[in-house]
Write an enzyme that holds these catalytic residues in place. Structure first.
Site, PDB file in Angstrom:
ATOM      1  N   HIS B 130       1.208  -1.305  -0.363  1.00  0.00           N
ATOM      2  CA  HIS B 130       0.298   0.340   0.190  1.00  0.00           C
ATOM      3  C   HIS B 130       0.813   1.129   0.090  1.00  0.00           C
ATOM      4  CE1 HIS B 130      -2.713   2.713   1.839  1.00  0.00           C
ATOM      5  NE2 HIS B 130      -3.966   2.282   1.828  1.00  0.00           N
ATOM      6  N   ASP B 207       3.440  -4.668   8.337  1.00  0.00           N
ATOM      7  CA  ASP B 207       1.475  -3.689   7.797  1.00  0.00           C
ATOM      8  C   ASP B 207       1.109  -4.341   8.422  1.00  0.00           C
ATOM      9  OD1 ASP B 207      -0.340  -1.867   7.287  1.00  0.00           O
ATOM     10  OD2 ASP B 207       0.841  -1.167   4.863  1.00  0.00           O
ATOM     11  N   GLN B 210      -5.146  -5.086   6.632  1.00  0.00           N
ATOM     12  CA  GLN B 210      -5.536  -5.608   6.449  1.00  0.00           C
ATOM     13  C   GLN B 210      -5.376  -7.198   7.146  1.00  0.00           C
ATOM     14  OE1 GLN B 210      -8.437  -4.461   4.627  1.00  0.00           O
ATOM     15  NE2 GLN B 210      -7.072  -3.112   3.842  1.00  0.00           N
ATOM     16  N   LYS B 233     -10.393  -0.640  10.405  1.00  0.00           N
ATOM     17  CA  LYS B 233     -10.268  -1.657   9.378  1.00  0.00           C
ATOM     18  C   LYS B 233     -10.959  -3.413   9.993  1.00  0.00           C
ATOM     19  CE  LYS B 233      -7.988  -0.256   6.122  1.00  0.00           C
ATOM     20  NZ  LYS B 233      -8.192   0.758   5.155  1.00  0.00           N
ATOM     21  N   CYS B 371      -4.744   3.198  -3.449  1.00  0.00           N
ATOM     22  CA  CYS B 371      -3.382   2.635  -3.373  1.00  0.00           C
ATOM     23  C   CYS B 371      -2.578   1.845  -3.164  1.00  0.00           C
ATOM     24  CB  CYS B 371      -3.317   3.481  -1.163  1.00  0.00           C
ATOM     25  SG  CYS B 371      -4.536   4.972  -1.064  1.00  0.00           S
TER      26      CYS B 371
END
Lengths: 142, 414
Positions: B130, B207, B210, B233, B371
């Site tokens: 991302h 990261d 998600q 999220k 993104c």
């Protein structure tokens, strides 16, 4: 095309829209309007004529003829192209005074606000601002 | 499937949906089918109530008041930190730093960890990232002359880890990759990546924006050095998230921002910083966000995860099979291990047109580049994709509504 005022064009569009009770059908109508848009000259499909959107692109050109603004435009997305055709029915071949008197607020009434306000996606807002700017500038030039 | 009767029978998706007020609405005259969960999830009542309750009853600033409200607010805020520790399975609560979200967590590491780097030092990311895990490192490259190296991605949308040994050099200072690709849904083998990086003495940032929503996180099992997550999220409020960092890093790294709450003493000639995590938390934070996040993660942790994993796999399989029947449709990203995200293009149809028509039919998806421009360009979808991203409150009816609507959109556009 016989020239009618922006307000008459807006009224026409609204009554055409009222004919459909489903948004999918309205978009079908918008897509068909885009298909009927005159072809945009290939040699103008460049960065100088482009309004950048993060999802779709708009190419646009305008020139004054007998104090009326002649518009050309297209998009790589079918619905955006249809919305260009819709906007041209309102703003195309109008005088600077008529253009300045017609804010894009009529799109809210038609339920098309999401395509414009604070929406960087399509490049359409850039095109409308350009039309308004061209009209304002023509009033300043002696 | 006959091998999962117990989990399937105890998973009642309608009972879950009933807890989400936003899912009970009509859009453009059609029942809302919300398939933009990788952008943000809807919030269950317990989260909405927790934020509401905070403002109605407990609102006060934290960590410095002597009065009852401040004590209650502080207690709840710190309880939220402990809930995040549990949800990530961190070893200690002081390894959890509150931030605005994943983007700020990565920027914090880029700033504090980055301040120790020298020109020519290398940061290794992947082509699947991302923009939030690309641009902070790019800024560091501009500022300090570090070198950005990129793990390639295969045409299936998986990291090509055979390239990893050659990419790790004596100048590699950090490896930063996502746990799950937001654009494609690929689940990356982060545990194996950490093992390889650590074998060369390279720390790893994950990261995790998600990852958590699909119940995948155990930072000790992954053995990462940093893990970044966002509350919104994972069914929590926007504007709050966390950076997990192993304690030695938090002791060693300089503060990120300066201000109140992150200091012990301040004189004009000398400032003593508070111990971590306070050292990284300048200013009044998003208190109600943290309290809402606590409610979200406690709710999330109490779900039947084996059943959810099964349910999500069914949603993904049904969506992929149904969509592939549409002429000219191509799935972008077909990794073997995926969360329920389907990203696709249709020949001759602009993604923005498809998304607009789906919205007209009450179906919320995301269109565009998500993104993640580099990976979409590589996979031949530079103008973007349509992405349907599912949460476990989605149903097989939602999948069918999506497939029907994409068929209709395709008919209208061709």
């Amino acid at each position: 095309m016989l020239n009618i005022t922006p307000q008459a064009a807006i009224d026409e569009l609204k009554s055409e829209f009222a004919f459909f009770d489903d948004w999918t059908d309205r978009y079908q109508y918008i897509i068909d309007m885009g298909k009927a848009l005159p072809a945009f000259p290939a040699d103008k499909q460049d960065d100088a004529h482009k309004f950048y959107g993060c999802q779709s692109q708009v190419w646009f050109d305008a020139e004054w003829q007998n104090n009326r603004l002649m518009l050309q435009g297209t998009s790589d997305a079918a619905i955006v192209k249809g919305l260009i055709a819709l906007l041209f029915r309102v703003y195309g071949q109008q005088t600077a005074d008529e253009i300045l008197a017609t804010t894009p607020g009529f799109l809210d009434d038609m339920g098309l606000k999401t395509h414009l306000s604070a929406n960087r996606a399509t490049g359409l807002m850039g095109m409308i601002q350009k039309i308004q700017t061209l009209a304002a500038e023509s009033k300043k030039t002696p | 499937m006959s091998d999962t009767p117990n989990t399937a029978s105890t998973f009642d998706v309608e009972a879950i949906r009933a807890q989400f007020p936003a899912l009970q609405q009509r859009v453009n005259g059609k029942p809302l089918v919300y398939l933009d969960n990788a952008a943000t999830t809807q919030k269950p009542l317990c989260v909405i109530d927790a934020v509401n309750q905070f403002y109605r009853v407990d609102n006060a600033n934290i960590h410095r008041g002597v009065h009852a409200l401040s004590a209650r607010a502080t207690e709840q805020y710190e309880a939220a930190r402990e809930q995040i520790r549990q949800s990530l399975n961190a070893a200690a609560v002081d390894e959890i730093v509150f931030v605005r979200g994943t983007t700020e967590a990565i920027n914090l590491v880029a700033s504090s960890f980055g301040s120790r780097l020298k020109a020519g030092d290398e940061i290794l990311i992947s082509a699947l990232e991302h923009h939030a895990n690309i641009v902070p490192w790019h800024l560091l490259r501009e500022r300090m002359g570090i070198v950005l190296k990129v793990i390639p991605v295969t045409d299936m949308g998986e990291l090509d880890l055979s390239a990893l040994p050659a990419l790790i050099t004596p100048r590699t200072r950090l490896l930063a990759v996502n746990h799950v690709s937001n654009a494609l849904g690929t689940i990356n083998p982060v545990q194996a990546i950490c093992a390889q990086a650590h074998a060369h003495g390279v720390p790893v940032l994950i990261d995790g924006a998600q990852g958590l929503p699909h119940g995948l996180v155990d930072v000790q099992a992954i053995n990462c050095d940093f893990y970044a997550m966002s509350g919104h999220k994972a069914f929590g409020p926007s504007g709050v998230g966390a950076l997990y960092a192993r304690r030695p890093w938090l002791d060693e790294l300089p503060p990120y921002q300066g201000g109140g709450d992150m200091i012990e003493t301040v004189r004009f000639d000398c400032v003593r910083y508070a111990p971590p995590p306070a050292k990284f938390e300048a200013g009044t934070p998003n208190i109600e966000g943290a309290i809402g996040l606590k409610a979200a993660l406690a709710w999330h942790a109490a779900q039947n995860w084996p059943a959810i994993t099964h349910h999500e796999a069914q949603l993904l399989a049904a969506a992929a099979i149904g969509l592939q029947e549409i002429p000219g449709l191509r799935l972008i990203g077909q990794a073997a291990h995926k969360v329920p995200v389907v990203s696709f293009v249709i020949a001759g149809c602009h993604p923005h047109d498809i998304g607009t028509l789906l919205d007209a039919m009450g179906i919320a998806v995301r269109t565009g580049q998500h993104c993640a421009m580099p990976v979409l360009e590589q996979l031949g979808a530079a103008t973007g994709t349509v992405r349907a991203s599912f949460a476990f409150y989605n149903t097989m009816d939602d999948v069918q509504a999506l497939v029907r609507a994409v068929h209709r959109a395709h008919d209208l556009l061709s």
